[in-house]
Design a protein around this motif. Sequence first.
Motif, PDB file in Angstrom:
ATOM      1  N   ASN A 196      76.909  91.758  16.253  1.00 57.88           N
ATOM      2  CA  ASN A 196      75.791  91.708  15.317  1.00 57.88           C
ATOM      3  C   ASN A 196      74.755  90.655  15.696  1.00 57.88           C
ATOM      4  O   ASN A 196      74.483  89.718  14.949  1.00 57.88           O
ATOM      5  CB  ASN A 196      76.289  91.447  13.889  1.00 57.88           C
ATOM      6  CG  ASN A 196      75.171  91.609  12.854  1.00 57.88           C
ATOM      7  OD1 ASN A 196      74.142  92.224  13.118  1.00 57.88           O
ATOM      8  ND2 ASN A 196      75.383  91.041  11.680  1.00 57.88           N
ATOM      9  N   PRO A 197      74.142  90.796  16.881  1.00 58.86           N
ATOM     10  CA  PRO A 197      73.114  89.834  17.294  1.00 58.86           C
ATOM     11  C   PRO A 197      71.811  90.036  16.513  1.00 58.86           C
ATOM     12  O   PRO A 197      71.638  91.033  15.806  1.00 58.86           O
ATOM     13  CB  PRO A 197      72.907  90.167  18.771  1.00 58.86           C
ATOM     14  CG  PRO A 197      73.225  91.629  18.850  1.00 58.86           C
ATOM     15  CD  PRO A 197      74.344  91.856  17.877  1.00 58.86           C
ATOM     16  N   THR A 198      70.887  89.088  16.631  1.00 59.34           N
ATOM     17  CA  THR A 198      69.542  89.208  16.079  1.00 59.34           C
ATOM     18  C   THR A 198      68.550  89.066  17.223  1.00 59.34           C
ATOM     19  O   THR A 198      68.609  88.112  18.007  1.00 59.34           O
ATOM     20  CB  THR A 198      69.269  88.123  15.024  1.00 59.34           C
ATOM     21  OG1 THR A 198      70.145  88.305  13.922  1.00 59.34           O
ATOM     22  CG2 THR A 198      67.827  88.203  14.528  1.00 59.34           C
ATOM     23  N   THR A 222      64.283  89.397  18.448  1.00 57.16           N
ATOM     24  CA  THR A 222      62.889  89.412  18.009  1.00 57.16           C
ATOM     25  C   THR A 222      62.001  89.760  19.189  1.00 57.16           C
ATOM     26  O   THR A 222      62.129  89.185  20.275  1.00 57.16           O
ATOM     27  CB  THR A 222      62.469  88.050  17.442  1.00 57.16           C
ATOM     28  OG1 THR A 222      63.304  87.721  16.333  1.00 57.16           O
ATOM     29  CG2 THR A 222      61.026  88.090  16.949  1.00 57.16           C
ATOM     30  N   THR A 271      61.822  92.231  14.170  1.00 59.19           N
ATOM     31  CA  THR A 271      63.168  91.652  14.197  1.00 59.19           C
ATOM     32  C   THR A 271      64.190  92.766  14.065  1.00 59.19           C
ATOM     33  O   THR A 271      64.055  93.647  13.214  1.00 59.19           O
ATOM     34  CB  THR A 271      63.353  90.634  13.049  1.00 59.19           C
ATOM     35  OG1 THR A 271      62.426  89.571  13.228  1.00 59.19           O
ATOM     36  CG2 THR A 271      64.772  90.074  13.041  1.00 59.19           C
ATOM     37  N   ASP A 299      68.226  93.434  13.495  1.00 62.17           N
ATOM     38  CA  ASP A 299      69.459  92.761  13.088  1.00 62.17           C
ATOM     39  C   ASP A 299      70.329  93.697  12.252  1.00 62.17           C
ATOM     40  O   ASP A 299      70.073  94.891  12.155  1.00 62.17           O
ATOM     41  CB  ASP A 299      69.157  91.462  12.320  1.00 62.17           C
ATOM     42  CG  ASP A 299      68.303  91.682  11.072  1.00 62.17           C
ATOM     43  OD1 ASP A 299      68.179  92.839  10.612  1.00 62.17           O
ATOM     44  OD2 ASP A 299      67.744  90.690  10.562  1.00 62.17           O
ATOM     45  N   THR A 300      71.366  93.127  11.658  1.00 59.30           N
ATOM     46  CA  THR A 300      72.321  93.854  10.803  1.00 59.30           C
ATOM     47  C   THR A 300      72.931  95.031  11.557  1.00 59.30           C
ATOM     48  O   THR A 300      72.973  96.167  11.074  1.00 59.30           O
ATOM     49  CB  THR A 300      71.649  94.333   9.500  1.00 59.30           C
ATOM     50  OG1 THR A 300      70.769  93.325   9.010  1.00 59.30           O
ATOM     51  CG2 THR A 300      72.703  94.597   8.426  1.00 59.30           C
ATOM     52  N   PHE A 301      73.389  94.774  12.768  1.00 55.50           N
ATOM     53  CA  PHE A 301      74.003  95.819  13.580  1.00 55.50           C
ATOM     54  C   PHE A 301      75.419  96.128  13.103  1.00 55.50           C
ATOM     55  O   PHE A 301      76.171  95.234  12.719  1.00 55.50           O
ATOM     56  CB  PHE A 301      74.067  95.380  15.045  1.00 55.50           C
ATOM     57  CG  PHE A 301      72.743  95.379  15.747  1.00 55.50           C
ATOM     58  CD1 PHE A 301      72.320  96.487  16.464  1.00 55.50           C
ATOM     59  CD2 PHE A 301      71.921  94.265  15.686  1.00 55.50           C
ATOM     60  CE1 PHE A 301      71.095  96.487  17.118  1.00 55.50           C
ATOM     61  CE2 PHE A 301      70.694  94.249  16.331  1.00 55.50           C
ATOM     62  CZ  PHE A 301      70.274  95.359  17.049  1.00 55.50           C
ATOM     63  N   TYR A 310      71.446  99.725  12.303  1.00 54.89           N
ATOM     64  CA  TYR A 310      70.805  98.413  12.311  1.00 54.89           C
ATOM     65  C   TYR A 310      69.504  98.487  11.519  1.00 54.89           C
ATOM     66  O   TYR A 310      69.088  99.562  11.064  1.00 54.89           O
ATOM     67  CB  TYR A 310      70.557  97.917  13.741  1.00 54.89           C
ATOM     68  CG  TYR A 310      69.570  98.715  14.537  1.00 54.89           C
ATOM     69  CD1 TYR A 310      68.231  98.358  14.601  1.00 54.89           C
ATOM     70  CD2 TYR A 310      69.980  99.836  15.251  1.00 54.89           C
ATOM     71  CE1 TYR A 310      67.325  99.093  15.336  1.00 54.89           C
ATOM     72  CE2 TYR A 310      69.080 100.569  15.999  1.00 54.89           C
ATOM     73  CZ  TYR A 310      67.748 100.183  16.033  1.00 54.89           C
ATOM     74  OH  TYR A 310      66.862 100.928  16.768  1.00 54.89           O
TER      75      TYR A 310
END
Length: 227
Positions: A31-33, A35, A40, A42-44, A93
């Motif tokens: 669950n990386p973030t 940009t 952005t 996220d929320t993988f 995601y």
Amino acid sequence: MKTSQWFGTALLAGFACLSIPAAQAEPVISNPTFTSGGLTFDTFGISVTKTGQAFPDAANQVNVDLLSGATGLQFSSGFTAQNYGFSDAAISYVVSGATAISSVGLSFDGTFLGQAIASVTETAWADAARTILAGQAYVSCAIAGCSLSDVMTLNGSYSTLYITKDINVSAFEQGDRAQTSIITQTFNPGGGPNPPPTPVPEPATLALFGTGLAALGLVRRRSRKAA
């Protein structure tokens, strides 16, 4: 060895080049973030279903990274199914930014042998519950033909999208083989359709592909001698 057997070996040698994941990518399950381009990611999340001779068989075998030179993501793994095998990676995601998103590009490097199929279905939702559809794209490679890229023009402009990506490789008969290794998508905030880049093999990948071409050349020479 029969010419048909040499030909099959050569094709598989070429397909082997597609199983190399992107460098410096992170497992989706971590669950990386990311940009990029004012967006952005996220929320993988991911779940993998697998039967028979197929890969991946675990969620941590699928990687994600930012695209180079474009705003978007690249997912990679040695997605492979053969001899009645089946593997399906369902990825979700969220992408958000200050500028609205109006289109999403999708592409992959799918291949197949026999009755097999490699496909990716990309769905964009306007709400976190994933009930309001914003758009959908589909790419596939099978006996009916290969469609390696698509552009999803959304039904509006969105500052936040909830993405669901379904990556599938299925082999329905003995000797079938489906494969893909790189799935890319681009995001075009506030603009028109932005075709996704075609996945480009890394140098090591090109070397393996060259081995496959050399084998095909040998097949042709053997065929001429046999004639």
